[in-house]
Each structure stands twice: as C-alpha cells, then as structure tokens.
Design a protein around this motif. Sequence first.
Motif, mmCIF file in Angstrom:
data_model
loop_
_atom_site.group_PDB
_atom_site.id
_atom_site.type_symbol
_atom_site.label_atom_id
_atom_site.label_comp_id
_atom_site.label_asym_id
_atom_site.label_seq_id
_atom_site.Cartn_x
_atom_site.Cartn_y
_atom_site.Cartn_z
ATOM 1 N N VAL A 29 12.665 79.633 39.771
ATOM 2 C CA VAL A 29 14.115 78.994 39.891
ATOM 3 C C VAL A 29 14.363 79.273 41.312
ATOM 4 O O VAL A 29 14.670 78.552 42.207
ATOM 5 N N PHE A 31 12.397 79.810 43.996
ATOM 6 C CA PHE A 31 11.356 79.083 44.973
ATOM 7 C C PHE A 31 12.141 77.514 44.833
ATOM 8 O O PHE A 31 11.948 76.998 46.052
ATOM 9 N N LEU A 32 12.818 77.368 43.847
ATOM 10 C CA LEU A 32 13.184 75.704 44.000
ATOM 11 C C LEU A 32 14.653 75.797 44.704
ATOM 12 O O LEU A 32 14.988 74.673 45.176
ATOM 13 N N VAL A 33 15.226 76.781 45.096
ATOM 14 C CA VAL A 33 16.528 76.760 45.571
ATOM 15 C C VAL A 33 16.096 76.903 47.267
ATOM 16 O O VAL A 33 15.566 77.818 47.467
ATOM 17 N N PRO A 34 16.473 75.831 47.761
ATOM 18 C CA PRO A 34 16.136 75.653 49.317
ATOM 19 C C PRO A 34 16.798 76.984 49.811
ATOM 20 O O PRO A 34 17.803 77.036 49.981
ATOM 21 N N PHE A 37 18.864 74.318 54.090
ATOM 22 C CA PHE A 37 19.242 73.197 54.169
ATOM 23 C C PHE A 37 19.051 72.128 55.275
ATOM 24 O O PHE A 37 19.634 72.437 56.214
ATOM 25 N N ALA A 61 31.400 57.715 59.916
ATOM 26 C CA ALA A 61 30.557 57.495 58.479
ATOM 27 C C ALA A 61 29.457 58.638 58.248
ATOM 28 O O ALA A 61 29.273 58.778 57.287
ATOM 29 N N ASP A 62 28.940 58.920 59.418
ATOM 30 C CA ASP A 62 27.669 59.935 59.020
ATOM 31 C C ASP A 62 28.349 61.210 58.510
ATOM 32 O O ASP A 62 27.661 61.954 57.727
ATOM 33 N N LYS A 64 31.379 61.322 56.838
ATOM 34 C CA LYS A 64 32.147 61.046 55.834
ATOM 35 C C LYS A 64 33.617 61.519 56.029
ATOM 36 O O LYS A 64 33.843 62.511 54.696
ATOM 37 N N THR A 83 36.511 62.541 44.659
ATOM 38 C CA THR A 83 36.141 63.681 43.838
ATOM 39 C C THR A 83 35.714 63.519 42.376
ATOM 40 O O THR A 83 35.388 64.315 41.826
ATOM 41 N N HIS A 84 35.899 62.277 42.183
ATOM 42 C CA HIS A 84 35.215 61.644 40.924
ATOM 43 C C HIS A 84 33.566 61.870 40.727
ATOM 44 O O HIS A 84 32.981 62.670 40.103
ATOM 45 N N LEU A 85 32.900 60.941 41.432
ATOM 46 C CA LEU A 85 31.255 60.993 41.495
ATOM 47 C C LEU A 85 30.726 60.692 42.998
ATOM 48 O O LEU A 85 29.589 60.305 42.687
ATOM 49 N N GLY A 86 31.803 61.167 43.876
ATOM 50 C CA GLY A 86 30.976 61.218 45.167
ATOM 51 C C GLY A 86 30.833 59.951 45.762
ATOM 52 O O GLY A 86 30.072 59.704 46.919
ATOM 53 N N CYS A 87 31.693 58.886 45.478
ATOM 54 C CA CYS A 87 31.451 57.750 46.460
ATOM 55 C C CYS A 87 32.311 57.806 47.597
ATOM 56 O O CYS A 87 33.093 58.775 47.621
ATOM 57 N N THR A 88 32.100 56.910 48.551
ATOM 58 C CA THR A 88 32.904 56.965 49.659
ATOM 59 C C THR A 88 34.048 56.087 49.511
ATOM 60 O O THR A 88 33.925 54.944 49.420
ATOM 61 N N TRP B 163 23.134 54.802 45.431
ATOM 62 C CA TRP B 163 24.190 55.290 44.936
ATOM 63 C C TRP B 163 24.217 55.157 43.306
ATOM 64 O O TRP B 163 24.828 55.879 42.944
ATOM 65 N N THR B 166 23.433 58.861 43.372
ATOM 66 C CA THR B 166 24.602 59.590 43.735
ATOM 67 C C THR B 166 25.588 59.685 42.516
ATOM 68 O O THR B 166 26.026 60.850 42.116
ATOM 69 N N ASN B 170 26.101 62.995 39.756
ATOM 70 C CA ASN B 170 27.389 63.646 39.891
ATOM 71 C C ASN B 170 27.920 63.614 38.480
ATOM 72 O O ASN B 170 28.772 64.517 38.368
ATOM 73 N N TYR B 174 29.466 67.652 36.312
ATOM 74 C CA TYR B 174 30.305 67.960 35.448
ATOM 75 C C TYR B 174 30.277 68.991 34.217
ATOM 76 O O TYR B 174 31.151 69.517 33.695
ATOM 77 N N LEU B 185 19.876 72.001 42.498
ATOM 78 C CA LEU B 185 18.454 72.456 42.458
ATOM 79 C C LEU B 185 17.672 71.137 42.360
ATOM 80 O O LEU B 185 16.592 70.956 42.907
ATOM 81 N N ARG B 199 11.876 65.532 45.914
ATOM 82 C CA ARG B 199 11.767 66.285 44.769
ATOM 83 C C ARG B 199 11.902 65.229 43.453
ATOM 84 O O ARG B 199 11.028 65.338 42.491
ATOM 85 N N ALA B 330 26.973 56.193 54.105
ATOM 86 C CA ALA B 330 28.283 55.767 54.594
ATOM 87 C C ALA B 330 29.214 54.527 54.042
ATOM 88 O O ALA B 330 30.355 54.588 53.631
ATOM 89 N N THR B 332 29.618 52.385 50.388
ATOM 90 C CA THR B 332 29.449 52.638 48.896
ATOM 91 C C THR B 332 29.445 51.363 48.592
ATOM 92 O O THR B 332 30.443 50.425 48.900
#
Lengths: 151, 428
Positions: A29, A31-34, A37, A61-62, A64, A83-88, B163, B166, B170, B174, B185, B199, B330, B332
């Motif tokens: 485990v 090992f798999l954690v970098p 980054f 943009a880069d 975010k 904060t929901h599913l990571g969309c921009t 996306w 992503t 995500n 939860y 991971l 990966r 950048a 979506t």
Amino acid sequence: MNRRNFLSWGTAGMAALCSAVGVSFGAVVRFLVPSVFYGPPQSFKIGNPGDFPYGPPTFLADEKIFVFRDRERGFAVASAVCTHLGCTVAYFQDDREFHCPCHGSVFSPTGAVLHGPAPQSLNWFEVTLTRDGQLRVDKDKVVPPTYRLMV
Amino acid sequence: MKWIREIWQSIVRRDPLSTDKGKSELVFLNVWLHIHPAKVKRENLRFKYSFYLGFITFFLFLILLTTGIALMCYYRPYPPAAYQDMKDLQFAVFMGSFLRNMHRWAAHAMVVCVFLHMCRVFYTGSYKKPRQFNWVVGVMLLLLTLGLSFTGYLLPWDQLAYWAITVGTNIGSYAPLVGGKLRELLLGGHTVGEAALLRFYVLHVAVLPSLVILFTIVHFWRVRKDGGLSRPIWKLKPQKTEALVTIGAPAAVAPLQVTAASKDKTYGLMEVVTGKPIFETVTPEEEEDTVFSYPYAFVREAVALMATVTTIMAISLFFKAPLEEMANPAVTPNPAKAPWYFLGLQELVSHSALLGGVVVPALMVIALIAIPYIDRNPSRRPRDRKWAIWLFTFFVVANILLIIVGTFFRGPGWAWVPPWVHVVARPE
C-alpha cells in the motif's frame, strides 16, 4: 514433539506468518502511495497585481481558480472546482453566480450553495504578496470568503 | 502413411471419433476441452434455456483480449501521446479504427451480457444449492468487468474519458473515511493526470485481466463440479426437486468422515476419507437424457463464437467508437457524464452524493453476493419463488430506468431534456 511444543511453535509460526503478510501488505500500500506528486503544485505565483482587471473575475484555467479584484476590498481567490464531483464551474457576471455544468449546482458570489447537489460551498484560497511583488496562491490554505488581500 | 497416423496419434492420443470412446477421449484427453464433461444434458443445449449468455460473455472477453493486445502495439500510456496514438489508430494505422471499434463495442457488449447472464441465472434459480459459491464468483466477475470497462474508459485521453473518470472517481470519494484516500491511491495524485493514466493502464492491461482469467477458470471449473448447468425448469420432475437441489451431499447419506487411523500418526485427508463422494449421481433414465459433448455441445459453442465475432465485426464496420477532442482539465463539457453503466449512480448522486456514491452501490454489491445465502427456499420453480423474482425484477428495472434517465433525459446542467435533443443537437 509433544502437543505443548507443537502448539507453542505452531502459534509462534502462525503469528510470524501473519505479521509477515501484514507488513508486506502495508509495504505494498505504501509503495502505491506516491512520495512525490508530479501534478500541478498547490502553491504558485499567478503574476503581478496589475495584471488583473477590476470587475469580473479572471479565470485561470490551468490552476482552476477565479481571481477577484475589487477596488475597495482588494484581491480574493475562489476555487473553480465544484465540491460535488470535481467539475469546473463557470462564473456568470450577469447574475453574479457560479454554475456547475455537471449537475446544475449554483453558488452565490460568496461561494455558498444556492441550488443543486453540491454538499458544501466553494473554497476560497489564501492569496499573499511575495517579496518580488507577485501574487501567490496557496490551495492548501482555505480561508473564509470574507478574506481579502489589499495591495 | 502409417507414420503420419502415428504422429497424429501421438498428438491427440485418442481413439477414432467414430467410436463413443473416441468421442469421450476427445474431451477429457484434451487440455482445452477437458473442462467439459464427456456428456452433457440434452436439454441444457437448448438456446431458450441459457441463451448461451455465459459463452457469449466469454467469447467477448476473448475478442477484447486479442484486439486489446493489438491496440497495445500502438498505444503509449502518457498524455498527450496517448491521445495522438488514438488519432493514429483512427486515421493512420491499417485497420486501427476497426480494431478500436471492435474493442469498444465488445467492451460495452460484455457489460450487457454479464448482466443478462446474471439475470438468467437468477430467474432460473441456478444460484441455489450447490451452486451458491459459483454465483459469488460470478458477482466478482461482474465487478471485474465493470472495473475493466471503467479503467479502459480513460485510456483514449479525450474529453469524454477525462471527465467521465473525474466524475466517476469523485463518486467513489464520498465513501466515509477511506473514500478520498482510495481515490488518491487509484489516481496516484490529487486529480486525473499522468499518474492516473499510467495506473489505469496497468490495471486495464495487466491486473484486472489476470484476475478475470483466474476467476473465469474457477467459474468454469465450478460449473462442472457443481453438476453442470442446472436442469431447465421445464424438466424438473415433482418428486425429483428435492434430490436435485441437494446434489452433492444428499441428506440421507452420512456426511464425509475421516476414519481414525492409528493413534500416533496423522494421514492426509485424501487417503482416508470415507463416505459417498461429492459427485452428482446419475440414474439410468437421466443418462438417456444426455448427449456427447462432441459434437453436440461443441458445434453449438462454435456457432455462438462465430455469431458473437460476426456481430461485433458488423457493428464495428458501421459504428465508430467515439473520440472527442483532447482532454482539457480546464473545460468541463456540459453535461459531463460518467460511463453509461454508472449513469444510474450518477443520477442518484445528483440528488444525494452519499446515497448514490456509497450507500446504494455498497448495499447492491452486498445484496448480490448474499442472494444465495439469504434465499433458503430450495425450489427453483418460478411459482414457488414469487417474492424473490418480484424483488430482483424491481431492482433490475429500477437500475435500467435510472440508466435510461441519466443517458437520454439529462442535458446541460443535468436538467431534464427530451431524449431527441441528443440526436438533433450533437456538439460536433
């Protein structure tokens, strides 16, 4: 070998085997954690204060992030990651709201959730001035939406 | 000519196929065919019983292995090379586009067929004793199939891939306590990037296929050891029901015992086990119901193989696998959707992240695994198991409806749209 010897050696052997398996699993485990980054850094310079206009926020943009500059109140940096599913999210100047394209979450100018499934408000990041006069944003330091940097 | 015959004999070892002995030996002296019994129940060969869904799934997996290996020759798993290689496959590599289409459509078809196969096994009650564990192995194979499809989804490194993954990862984050850590991971970083692509590639081409092969071997082996395919419901005789569901360890027979050897010595179990062996005992009348695997079963399997390959080839000739513009963190796309088989979950997640991301998927997996152990009703007849069938059907229909809603009825901002918008207003 009598029963007592068999059981004590057997127990010791099983314990050794289990710990070896446990340690190996932990090692795998780990090992798999970098350790390093290679993604974009969490803390970075975004340029001189003069690069940013007053009025509508500048979207980087880069990184975010949205960089807000207000004549009276100074600089603030909001996360563009929903904060929901990571969309921009996108910022709409007309109604002064952030809209997420994925599941329709809407955030107020302070980042608070107005509609939709987002579980929490957008993050605001600390923005500071470096010695060479540039703005530095640190995504690891979340600040309240009232935070401002006066330049 | 005698020496040719001798060489041939040294390879195949069996008697001529014109004899019954030769037909049996073809099966059990051959390393590839020996997973079959020498004889199979005639009724099990009927298309309307199994629809050959297990075989078709396996053949789709073979198509995926071969086309996948071919695609690997032209694919470099790091951005932006990954996307350029996709373009190469699409436009420059001889037959590249066709092979990629085959890989893509076979992957979708495999998800569908695994699911249908599971439904068939449920509705015929074939997960019941003694086949409980093989149902569990099957659920594992379903999860591995979803994992393979999901990890493969990222590899083209286009907007769709980026996306979908992503959003998909995500959803998993939860899960309480470990969700975020597991996501990191899996991705090898905080966001979907270079590390994540590598990966996912490793999982997609090495780890998951190996696990699928391993579990498939166990799955096939257990089909044989649990007494072959379950008897079609229309062939169940009233007085036989009880005996059939207790194949393996008939209640009347004493359980297996280890005889006491001399006091100061221990023997390996295999040498001293007594009692009735765990095999299905076949009565003479049942024996009459069987036919030789060669040629009856093999011909049908070969037809299923050819039909599967032909269908996938035909689809791949006419329908292109999608490839959008290169992944752009950048921007979506609106809406951003997970792979279609996760759209039911995404629909739930759009109402409640915890419900759709954690509670429902966890409960579904646990419930699926537990089905053969919860359902203690020994009867396989539909009229004796109305509750089980209604409950299972409810979940199947709910799942399909949610996927349909997520796929066709959700547009920009996840707002309701009529389904024809997707046809009329495609972005390209």
